[in-house]
Design a protein around this motif. Sequence first.
Motif, mmCIF file in Angstrom:
data_model
loop_
_atom_site.group_PDB
_atom_site.id
_atom_site.type_symbol
_atom_site.label_atom_id
_atom_site.label_comp_id
_atom_site.label_asym_id
_atom_site.label_seq_id
_atom_site.Cartn_x
_atom_site.Cartn_y
_atom_site.Cartn_z
ATOM 1 N N TYR A 152 1.281 -1.325 0.182
ATOM 2 C CA TYR A 152 -0.307 -0.247 0.169
ATOM 3 C C TYR A 152 1.205 1.472 -0.269
ATOM 4 O O TYR A 152 1.993 1.116 0.388
ATOM 5 N N LEU A 153 -0.140 2.161 -0.157
ATOM 6 C CA LEU A 153 1.269 3.628 -0.130
ATOM 7 C C LEU A 153 0.553 4.997 -0.319
ATOM 8 O O LEU A 153 -1.513 4.432 -0.099
ATOM 9 N N GLU A 154 0.972 6.209 0.430
ATOM 10 C CA GLU A 154 0.132 7.009 0.224
ATOM 11 C C GLU A 154 0.052 7.541 -0.335
ATOM 12 O O GLU A 154 1.414 8.147 -1.523
ATOM 13 N N ASN A 155 -0.658 8.326 -0.736
ATOM 14 C CA ASN A 155 -1.139 8.745 -2.193
ATOM 15 C C ASN A 155 -0.462 10.280 -2.444
ATOM 16 O O ASN A 155 0.755 10.547 -3.298
ATOM 17 N N ALA A 156 -0.764 11.113 -1.443
ATOM 18 C CA ALA A 156 -0.195 11.984 -0.761
ATOM 19 C C ALA A 156 2.289 12.361 -1.503
ATOM 20 O O ALA A 156 2.821 13.332 -0.934
ATOM 21 N N ALA A 157 2.603 10.949 -1.010
ATOM 22 C CA ALA A 157 3.691 10.861 -1.380
ATOM 23 C C ALA A 157 4.182 10.306 -2.170
ATOM 24 O O ALA A 157 5.320 9.494 -2.603
ATOM 25 N N SER A 158 2.920 10.048 -3.382
ATOM 26 C CA SER A 158 3.589 9.481 -4.636
ATOM 27 C C SER A 158 3.517 9.572 -5.469
ATOM 28 O O SER A 158 3.436 11.246 -5.782
ATOM 29 N N CYS A 159 3.237 9.352 -6.860
ATOM 30 C CA CYS A 159 3.420 10.132 -8.271
ATOM 31 C C CYS A 159 2.248 11.001 -8.077
ATOM 32 O O CYS A 159 0.977 10.956 -7.414
ATOM 33 N N ARG A 160 2.437 11.959 -8.844
ATOM 34 C CA ARG A 160 1.405 13.356 -8.374
ATOM 35 C C ARG A 160 -0.263 13.217 -8.644
ATOM 36 O O ARG A 160 -0.248 13.816 -8.776
ATOM 37 N N SER A 161 0.300 11.797 -9.882
ATOM 38 C CA SER A 161 -1.612 12.086 -10.794
ATOM 39 C C SER A 161 -2.133 11.648 -9.637
ATOM 40 O O SER A 161 -3.026 11.038 -10.122
ATOM 41 N N PHE A 162 -2.199 10.854 -8.464
ATOM 42 C CA PHE A 162 -2.684 10.397 -7.335
ATOM 43 C C PHE A 162 -3.350 11.831 -6.886
ATOM 44 O O PHE A 162 -2.493 12.709 -6.135
ATOM 45 N N ARG A 163 -4.825 11.345 -6.632
ATOM 46 C CA ARG A 163 -4.949 12.536 -5.557
ATOM 47 C C ARG A 163 -4.984 12.292 -4.076
ATOM 48 O O ARG A 163 -5.145 11.456 -3.509
#
Length: 311
Positions: free
Chosen positions: A161-172
């Motif tokens: 699992y990932l945290e969207n804010a700390a991953s690729c900017r295409s994530f909300r």
Amino acid sequence: MPPAPSGPRTPLPQPPPVGWPPGQPPTRPGTYPDGPAPRSRRGLFAALAAAPPSWRWSSSAAPTISAPEAPTTRRRPDASPRADSSPSEAASTTAPPSSEPASSTPTPTTEPEVRDPLRLGIGLQNQACSGKYLILLQISGDATNRGVLRKTATAVSGAHYLENAASCRSFRAYDTRTSDSIYTVYQGPYPTLAAACEQLHRTGVNWARIKLLEGDAGERELCMCDASADELPAIGAAGVDVESEVAVRWIQEVQWVLMLKGYLDRHSVHGNYGSEFVDALAAFQSDVGQSPSGVVEPRTWSTLQQTFCAP
């Protein structure tokens, strides 16, 4: 020690005076035929010279005096040389090198620490924009309801699992309703869309979708873009099971394109083949000049590909 002999002692024979004829006693003590008595040192040497051979000192009978042997120091076999010993002594007490290889103790390896701040039982691995593909299995933007992530994480093997804010900017990054940080359970990454689509059909999660790790990528990628229109199933035709897992995924892709074109709302992208879907599909077919049959035939697939997949 043996006892001393008893009886009178026999005096040792004395040498005759120097210069006196053998067998003739001197006339008086201290007189010699040839003149006065010699001085003591000369007389001693002369007496020794005139003594019979048996009385002379023999070098063969002289005792041999040899130098005393140097004392040896006994040392235990395992004793090490003293700090004040000489180099030769230290070298003599050094054990010879062993022919057997020395056993080396393996250095323990430390495994990297697995981060799991949400305690889902799987690792947190954020993903940067790399041009690869992820299969998104579950998303949660509600800090009070992270249990949906844990349920999916334990049901699918090889998930992270990932945290969207700390991953690729295409994530909300944040939920617009709760303002909480969004976390996503996923599989991958995969190098190509075809590899991700192959795995997608084996996940067993109906709402799973594919995400491209690019800064300007959309919310999902569709497997129809990597397939031939003639090879795709005729959704809605006689003999096609629209409730099978494979059909549900293809229906979701058609619904996604219809949603983007305004024929369906976002909540209608669920994979169910019902009247709402059939009506939206027929309206789309009519608008592009096709017969509004409500069946996704090869001609309709080709139009959907041109609408969504064209660069």
